[in-house]
Design a protein around this motif. Structure first.
Motif, PDB file in Angstrom:
ATOM      1  N   GLU A  49       0.856  -1.184   0.000  1.00  0.00           N
ATOM      2  CA  GLU A  49       0.000   0.000   0.000  1.00  0.00           C
ATOM      3  C   GLU A  49       0.887   1.227   0.000  1.00  0.00           C
ATOM      4  OE1 GLU A  49      -2.852   0.176   3.130  1.00  0.00           O
ATOM      5  OE2 GLU A  49      -3.338  -1.964   3.002  1.00  0.00           O
ATOM      6  N   SER A  72       0.193  -4.069   5.440  1.00  0.00           N
ATOM      7  CA  SER A  72      -1.136  -4.048   4.838  1.00  0.00           C
ATOM      8  C   SER A  72      -1.947  -5.140   5.498  1.00  0.00           C
ATOM      9  CB  SER A  72      -1.038  -4.331   3.338  1.00  0.00           C
ATOM     10  OG  SER A  72      -2.322  -4.607   2.819  1.00  0.00           O
ATOM     11  N   HIS A 128      -4.779  -1.632  -4.128  1.00  0.00           N
ATOM     12  CA  HIS A 128      -3.346  -1.690  -3.838  1.00  0.00           C
ATOM     13  C   HIS A 128      -2.661  -2.647  -4.794  1.00  0.00           C
ATOM     14  CE1 HIS A 128      -4.449   0.632  -0.398  1.00  0.00           C
ATOM     15  NE2 HIS A 128      -5.197  -0.342   0.098  1.00  0.00           N
TER      16      HIS A 128
END
Ligand SMILES: *[C@@H]1O[C@H](CO)[C@@H](O)[C@H](O)[C@H]1NC(C)=O
Ligand SMILES: *[C@@H]1O[C@H](CO)[C@@H](O)[C@H](O)[C@H]1NC(C)=O
Ligand SMILES: *[C@@H]1O[C@H](CO)[C@@H](O)[C@H](O)[C@H]1NC(C)=O
Ligand SMILES: *[C@@H]1O[C@H](CO)[C@@H](O)[C@H](O)[C@H]1NC(C)=O
Length: 646
Positions: free
Chosen positions: A272, A278, A291
């Motif tokens: 991300e 993440s 993402h």
């Protein structure tokens, strides 16, 4: 029911088990404790081992360490540029308690079992203050961690959260960021967790990878990621490089391990923006949330070529290296890792924690890597021991059988034996029904070879700790390793030792936990020393007089540690017999013996560690012992070097 769970959690702390690394010596989370018990089982990793296990970090001199510079790190030479032709061989030795190895057909065992041997390295010149600096630490405390509270935390907030948590004087192997991402990433929800109720991070509303069947409460140990710890091959990139898998059976090497080792198989993580964490643990969820799912490569080290063409021309790989700290996705030129070695695990007896077949110690010869950069590396070694049962299929049981109602196994069940109202209770803890144990070495150096060191190099070291058999257990008594070294006259041997505790601090005192305290042995209490004197044969306990010795006369010094100039046979004999207290004989360097305080006859004032000497030896059989520790009827510390024709 609640009551039962509480008992299990307790049992987890009190159990006595189960894998102990003897060469290189395993720490079992110890540092410099005086006591027989280690102080802090959560210091760096989850071992699940008995508190008495492990060896302290080595001291460099006859004084207990005060700074990192006073600690002794074993310094093994790397292999030569073609590790097959010029290997540096390090015999890894361990004991495991619950048995392992053996095929279903000719040698059935009571458990399914595998062992995973790995290492982690970084250039040895990484300096104090850098974010990821491998170290053993100066205190037994665990590194700090403050929990992340927002999945969109920005860099400045992250840095403020990390500030003050990572302390220079504490153990560090995995970096802070490694645990941070584990704390955030959703755990693999397809895994079988039996009837264990795994917790979740309240603030984040994520049940993350810090919660596993074996660690339902998310207990933290150092910066190790519990999900990665419990499972192998792991399905995300890790900071570890694979050496060998000693598998339940050899066919699993072909069907499972070789193709899935991170050495040669890329694994992905959700990236991300510039964050190192993440919550998404799979490509779909990651990309759906906008993402990027990035496939990372493992590697030995990063090479200098800065474009794909030059990189590939140099026989390297242009790919995204895994760097847990920065989370960078930039492609670089990577020195690839060899395919993971894999074979059936050596057979060992259940409830034994000792040798394998034919009284031979459980061992694996690790051919140390070669780093083309020529840089010395600081490394750690890790061994995991994994036992599972056939009460459920360990490979094909998944989350569809989770929960008390569905699970094929539950905690301490009562089973019906046909007599109404009088069942039998079984001892099952589903957090440990299928369980992984671990040990890790202290930091050591893989040093690049000078030109004088060519061809096959054998490492000859010392294992064990001071004390008699019941005091040392589950560590082992002193001995050399390998006790029988076979080499040719073209090979080289590097003789080196650090004393457990290396230490000038360990008297194996209270608390003694499940065993006996005390440090029976010779020399000043609480100290360990070794030396090397030649014997006529191993039935004797007197050293050969120098005039009759053959080892020194038949040895050619290829390399000797900085500080010694011993070059004559006599100088070398004196150097090795005194653990480096006398650097050389008067013929090698005038006046050195005369200028020093007298050597204590039991080596109390000699250095605790000997960086050593690399020798080539003429054909012959050479027996030797440590004069300080060898004590007929109490303890034998003797070895033999067999030098065969080239
Ligand atoms: C231990 O064995 C189980 C069952 O085969 C497997 O799922 C797990 O990944 C293994 N863990 C390690 C560290 O080898
Ligand atoms: C090896 O182990 C796997 C998993 O338990 C099993 O499915 C397979 O049949 C075994 N192979 C042999 C040759 O024993
Ligand atoms: C290691 O194990 C193998 C196989 O069991 C055995 O032949 C060998 O002697 C062992 N090596 C050492 C140094 O113990
Ligand atoms: C062996 O150890 C005992 C004490 O545990 C001691 O009395 C004895 O002298 C030792 N023997 C030798 C040869 O060192």
């Amino acid at each position: 029911m609640l009551l039962k769970v509480a008992c299990c959690a307790l049992a987890l702390v009190c159990v006595s088990a189960d894998i102990y690394l003897h060469n290189p010596r395993g720490s079992n989370n110890r540092l410099n404790e005086k006591s027989a018990n280690r102080k802090n089982a959560n210091r760096g990793f989850d071992s699940q081992n008995n508190n008495r296990g492990g060896y302290n970090v080595g001291d460099k001199t006859s004084q207990a360490f005060a700074t990192e510079d006073d600690q002794y790190q074993m310094k093994y030479f790397q292999s030569g540029d073609d590790p097959e032709a010029s290997p540096s061989n390090l015999v890894v030795e361990w004991t495991n308690q619950h048995g392992c190895g053996g095929s279903e057909d000719d040698d059935p065992h009571k458990v399914n079992c595998n062992l995973v041997l790995q290492y982690m390295c970084q250039p040895a010149d990484v300096e104090q203050g850098e974010l990821h600096r491998i170290r053993d630490g100066l205190t037994t405390n665990t590194q700090g961690y403050t929990r992340l509270t927002s999945l969109t935390e920005d860099r400045a907030t992250f840095e403020a959260r990390r500030a003050g948590q990572v302390k220079e004087d504490r153990f560090l192997q995995e970096p802070f960021e490694w645990y941070d991402k584990c704390f955030v990433r959703e755990r693999n929800k397809g895994l079988f967790t039996a009837d264990q109720d795994l917790r979740r991070n309240n603030g984040l509303r994520v049940s993350s990878a810090i919660y596993t069947r074996q660690n339902r409460n998310g207990q933290r140990r150092g910066y190790e990621c519990p999900e990665e710890r419990d499972y192998y091959p792991y399905w995300h990139p890790t900071p570890w490089k694979d050496i060998v898998v000693l598998a339940e059976n050899a066919s699993l090497c072909d069907t499972h391990y070789r193709s899935k080792s991170f050495n040669t198989h890329k694994y992905g993580e959700c990236v991300e923006g510039g964050r190192h964490f993440s919550k998404y643990n799979n490509p779909d969820a990651c990309t759906n949330a906008g993402h990027q799912w990035v496939e990372f490569s493992n590697y030995l080290e990063i090479s200098t070529e800065d474009n794909r063409a030059d990189c590939e021309a140099a026989g390297r790989v242009w790919a995204v290296p895994y760097d847990a700290v920065t989370g960078t996705t930039e492609q670089k030129c990577l020195v690839p890792l060899p395919e993971v070695d894999c074979m059936e695990a050596p057979w060992s007896r259940v409830n034994h924690n000792g040798n394998g077949k034919d009284g031979v110690p459980l061992n694996y010869t690790w051919v140390l890597p070669y780093f083309p950069s020529g840089k010395d590396q600081k490394c750690v070694f890790r061994i995991r021991y994994n036992i599972t049962t056939d009460d459920y299929d360990p490979y094909n049981t998944d989350s569809t059988e989770n929960g008390a109602a569905n699970s094929p196994v539950t905690n301490n069940p009562n089973v019906d034996i046909g007599a109404d109202l009088s069942p039998l209770r079984l001892n099952i803890n589903t957090a440990q029904f299928g369980r992984v144990f671990q040990d890790r070495s202290h930091a050591f150096i893989l040093r690049s070879r000078p030109a004088e060191i060519q061809g096959t190099l054998h490492n000859l070291n010392v294992r064990g700790k001071r004390g008699n058999i019941v005091q040392t257990y589950p560590a082992v008594e002193y001995d050399f390793i390998p006790t029988e070294l076979h080499m040719t006259e073209n090979d080289l041997v590097h003789v080196q030792w650090t004393d457990f505790p290396g230490s000038n601090t360990h008297n194996n005192g209270a608390p003694g936990g499940d065993g006996q305290t005390g440090d029976a042995g010779q020399g000043k209490a609480g100290t360990d020393r070794h030396n090397f004197v030649e014997l006529l044969d191993r039935n004797h306990n007197f050293p050969k007089p120098f005039e009759q010795s053959t080892f020194w006369q038949n040895a050619e010094v290829k390399w000797i540690y900085y500080g010694s100039t011993a070059s004559t046979a006599k100088g070398l004999a004196l150097n090795m017999a005194t653990s480096g207290y006398y650097e050389c004989d008067t013929d090698d360097c005038s006046g050195v013996v005369g200028n020093k305080d007298e050597l204590n006859a039991q080596l109390d004032n000699a250095p605790a560690s000997y960086e050593g000497v690399v020798l080539r030896l003429n054909q012959g059989t050479y027996h030797y012992m440590s004069s300080r520790n060898n004590a007929f009827t109490n303890r034998s510390q003797k070895g033999t070097v067999h030098v065969h024709q080239g």
